[in-house]
Write a protein that holds these residues in place. Structure first.
Motif, PDB file in Angstrom:
ATOM      1  N   GLU A  28     132.498  25.227  31.527  1.00  0.00           N
ATOM      2  CA  GLU A  28     132.424  24.485  30.258  1.00  0.00           C
ATOM      3  C   GLU A  28     132.612  25.505  28.761  1.00  0.00           C
ATOM      4  OE1 GLU A  28     128.961  23.977  32.327  1.00  0.00           O
ATOM      5  OE2 GLU A  28     129.997  22.522  33.072  1.00  0.00           O
ATOM      6  N   LEU A  36     126.454  18.080  32.505  1.00  0.00           N
ATOM      7  CA  LEU A  36     127.693  18.946  32.589  1.00  0.00           C
ATOM      8  C   LEU A  36     127.364  19.844  33.857  1.00  0.00           C
ATOM      9  CD1 LEU A  36     129.073  20.306  28.672  1.00  0.00           C
ATOM     10  CD2 LEU A  36     129.380  18.446  29.433  1.00  0.00           C
ATOM     11  N   TYR A  37     126.170  20.164  34.433  1.00  0.00           N
ATOM     12  CA  TYR A  37     125.914  21.302  34.947  1.00  0.00           C
ATOM     13  C   TYR A  37     126.425  20.926  36.322  1.00  0.00           C
ATOM     14  CZ  TYR A  37     123.555  25.210  36.506  1.00  0.00           C
ATOM     15  OH  TYR A  37     123.377  26.423  37.405  1.00  0.00           O
ATOM     16  N   SER A  73     137.313  21.110  34.775  1.00  0.00           N
ATOM     17  CA  SER A  73     137.655  20.873  36.179  1.00  0.00           C
ATOM     18  C   SER A  73     138.544  20.985  37.429  1.00  0.00           C
ATOM     19  CB  SER A  73     136.602  19.663  36.772  1.00  0.00           C
ATOM     20  OG  SER A  73     135.253  19.591  35.984  1.00  0.00           O
ATOM     21  N   ALA A  81     123.711  18.347  27.146  1.00  0.00           N
ATOM     22  CA  ALA A  81     124.180  19.797  28.254  1.00  0.00           C
ATOM     23  C   ALA A  81     124.328  19.486  30.219  1.00  0.00           C
ATOM     24  CB  ALA A  81     123.974  21.396  27.839  1.00  0.00           C
ATOM     25  N   PRO A 121     131.294  14.666  33.432  1.00  0.00           N
ATOM     26  CA  PRO A 121     130.736  14.585  32.688  1.00  0.00           C
ATOM     27  C   PRO A 121     130.190  12.962  31.696  1.00  0.00           C
ATOM     28  CG  PRO A 121     131.834  15.309  31.096  1.00  0.00           C
ATOM     29  CD  PRO A 121     132.583  15.418  33.129  1.00  0.00           C
ATOM     30  N   THR A 156     133.975  24.021  38.216  1.00  0.00           N
ATOM     31  CA  THR A 156     133.985  23.229  36.914  1.00  0.00           C
ATOM     32  C   THR A 156     133.411  24.276  35.463  1.00  0.00           C
ATOM     33  OG1 THR A 156     132.736  21.131  35.167  1.00  0.00           O
ATOM     34  CG2 THR A 156     131.242  22.578  36.410  1.00  0.00           C
ATOM     35  N   LYS A 158     135.177  20.931  28.155  1.00  0.00           N
ATOM     36  CA  LYS A 158     134.394  21.087  29.784  1.00  0.00           C
ATOM     37  C   LYS A 158     135.424  20.889  30.531  1.00  0.00           C
ATOM     38  CE  LYS A 158     131.798  18.928  33.485  1.00  0.00           C
ATOM     39  NZ  LYS A 158     130.958  20.442  34.747  1.00  0.00           N
TER      40      LYS A 158
END
Lengths: 103, 451
Positions: free
Chosen positions: A27, B245-246, A72, B242, B251, A25, A70
């Protein structure tokens, strides 16, 4: 004439990481709403071409409140396998970061 | 309880944290300490071999501070995914360290262990589904695993706490279950609890300075408030949002054994310069309770050899040199060892040129220096090493086709070859339907004599 902006030029940070052993993933944290609008071209087809993966498997999420895009997709190489050169997938954001942004 | 304060000192047991992070958390009224002891993030070796990524000394140092804090404040300490992969050996390893510290410090804490390792023969193949991008599981793959673990939700941890444990050492658990267990036991609503658990699971990662220690989440009936434990560090709406998102694929939602965390409508509001209030998170219970399985098996045995090139002439045509090396290794191995395709595999990596990104490397200018790593994998160690040894003179002296002399390249070590032992691969990315959330997990409660 200034050089073409890359995604990195518009971003505070571009990062990548495993999301479990079978997904990667990424960002893009854009600096502002203007930068966020300029990367609207980033879609599954663009990502698939850049990373040599199946566009049908690419997921793109947009978070305008955070100015974040984002991305993925399934890891092209199994984690920790003979041909895995990036165990945490932590350096695979670079082709995305260096991608030129259309004017 | 209408409010529960969860203290997470670090994202991984053994990673270390400033002692003040715990002191401050206790001052703020922490009700529970929760910390993750593992991850699959460092690869299949740790699950495959049942060994930990962290050093015993580093884990013991963290445990000492946490056990003292739990005893001082009289609050539970929960550790999940013990020993990196959460195998039974990982739980026993952490339990051994804990017992040593309790004895040395004279601390009287009741320790429960929860084992999550699964025997292939016990798993019902017809109730196992693949998770994307995996395909259907066959019995041979399941049985080829050296270790299989099920990822527990909060339920086995709650069972241990309700039975009176002060310290819960869990095998493989979801990162979030570790922090969610105590507030769920106290009947706080699932939406805020699970979202808070996701935000705290990596410790300071959700702050503006992730290296400054852990965080405290105060969960109530409407939401939660998150703050860093270092007074000079901050949580901001962006740093907290945020973190969702990790290391997540999606998300907005995350699957847990009992259901799905949905945060698409969550709001993040700055209470002041360093605290953030989060509301609007939901948890949607699933019709079928599922346990995710992780399994790893031996993929072969590896031997590594590493040489380096500084000669600009070779570096100017490094792709040609590498192609020639691959071709000649194949020919020499066939001639000297009688091995062909299928008997072994190699991966030649040109560090300094394109090793990391390989085929997707956008910059192919000639490099200044290249480290050429040859990784050989075969069904057994002697074969892998034999191939690497046959490649040795080539990695020392191979010229480019236009050179009329033999260069000598720069091996990094003597011997040039390093035997890496068994290599592992993750083969399970599946979930099994269960009738009870605790069924796959063996809970060992503190013995009466411990109390």
């Amino acid at each position: 004439m200034p050089d073409t902006d890359t995604i990195a030029d518009l971003a505070l940070e571009v990062r990548s990481k495993n999301a479990g052993p079978f997904w990667v993933t990424m960002e893009v944290f854009l600096r502002d709403a203007e930068g966020y609008d300029r990367v609207a071209f980033l879609d599954a087809a663009v990502v698939a071409r850049l990373y040599g993966v199946d566009p049908a498997a690419v997921q793109v999420f947009r978070l305008p409140a955070l100015n974040v895009v984002k991305i993925s997709f399934p890891r092209p190489v199994p984690q920790g396998g003979l041909r895995d050169r990036d165990i945490h997938a932590g350096q695979h954001h670079v082709p995305l970061a260096l991608l030129p942004v259309p004017d | 309880m209408t409010e529960v304060r969860v203290l997470t000192p670090t994202g991984m047991l053994g990673a270390g944290f400033p002692p003040e992070t715990v002191t401050r958390g206790l001052e703020l009224g922490a009700d529970v300490i929760a910390v993750d002891g593992g991850s699959t993030d460092s690869g299949p070796y740790y699950l495959g071999s049942g060994t930990a990524k962290t050093a015993a000394g580093a884990v013991a140092q963290d445990l000492l501070l946490l056990l003292r804090a739990a005893a001082t404040a009289g609050i539970p300490l929960i550790i999940g995914s013990c020993g990196t992969s959460g195998t039974d050996s990982g739980v026993d390893w952490v339990a051994g360290l804990v017992r040593g510290i309790l004895a040395e410090e004279g601390l009287d804490l009741r320790v429960a262990t929860i084992y999550s390792e699964q025997r292939a023969a016990d798993l019902p193949l017809d109730r196992i589904q693949p998770l994307a991008p995996a395909s259907e599981l066959d019995a041979a793959t399941l049985h080829s695993c050296t270790h299989i673990v099920g990822m527990m939700g909060h339920e086995p941890i709650v069972a241990a706490l309700e039975a009176g444990a002060d310290v819960v050492l869990a095998g493989r658990a979801t990162d979030t279950a570790v922090a969610a267990a105590f507030p769920l036991m106290k009947r706080l609503p699932a939406g805020p609890v699970w979202h808070a658990a996701k935000i705290v699971e990596c410790g300071g990662q959700c702050t503006t300075n992730p290296r400054a220690g852990g965080v405290l989440a105060t969960i109530d009936t409407d939401g939660f408030t998150i703050e860093p434990l270092d007074p000079d560090n901050s949580c901001t709406p962006v740093s907290v949002a945020a973190h969702m998102l990790y290391e997540t694929v999606n998300p907005f939602s995350m699957r847990e054994p009992a259901g799905t965390i949905v945060v698409s409508e969550a709001t993040y509001e700055a209470l002041d310069e360093r605290r953030v209030r989060v509301e609007g998170s939901r948890f949607e219970p699933a019709a079928q309770h599922t346990i995710k399985l992780e399994g790893a098996r031996i993929s072969g045995y590896e031997t590594m050899s590493f040489t380096a090139i500084r000669d600009p002439h070779i570096l100017g045509q490094i792709d040609t040199w590498a192609a020639l090396l691959r071709k000649m290794i194949g020919e020499w191995v066939a001639r000297t060892l009688g091995l062909g395709d299928g008997d072994y595999e190699i991966d030649l990596r040109l560090y300094g040129y394109d090793a990391v990104l390989d085929g997707i490397e956008p910059d192919r200018r000639p490099p200044k220096e290249v480290g050429a790593m040859l990784l050989v994998r075969a069904a057994d160690q002697p074969t892998a090493t034999a191939v690497a040894k046959v490649a040795n003179p080539l990695m020392l002296h191979l010229p480019t086709p236009d050179m009329n002399y033999l260069p000598s390249l720069a091996f990094a070590t003597s011997p040039a070859e390093t035997e890496r032992g068994p290599a592992y691969e993750f083969v399970l990315n599946h979930a099994v339907d269960v009738d009870s959330p605790t069924a796959l997990f063996r809970i060992h409660l503190p013995e009466a004599t411990d109390a």
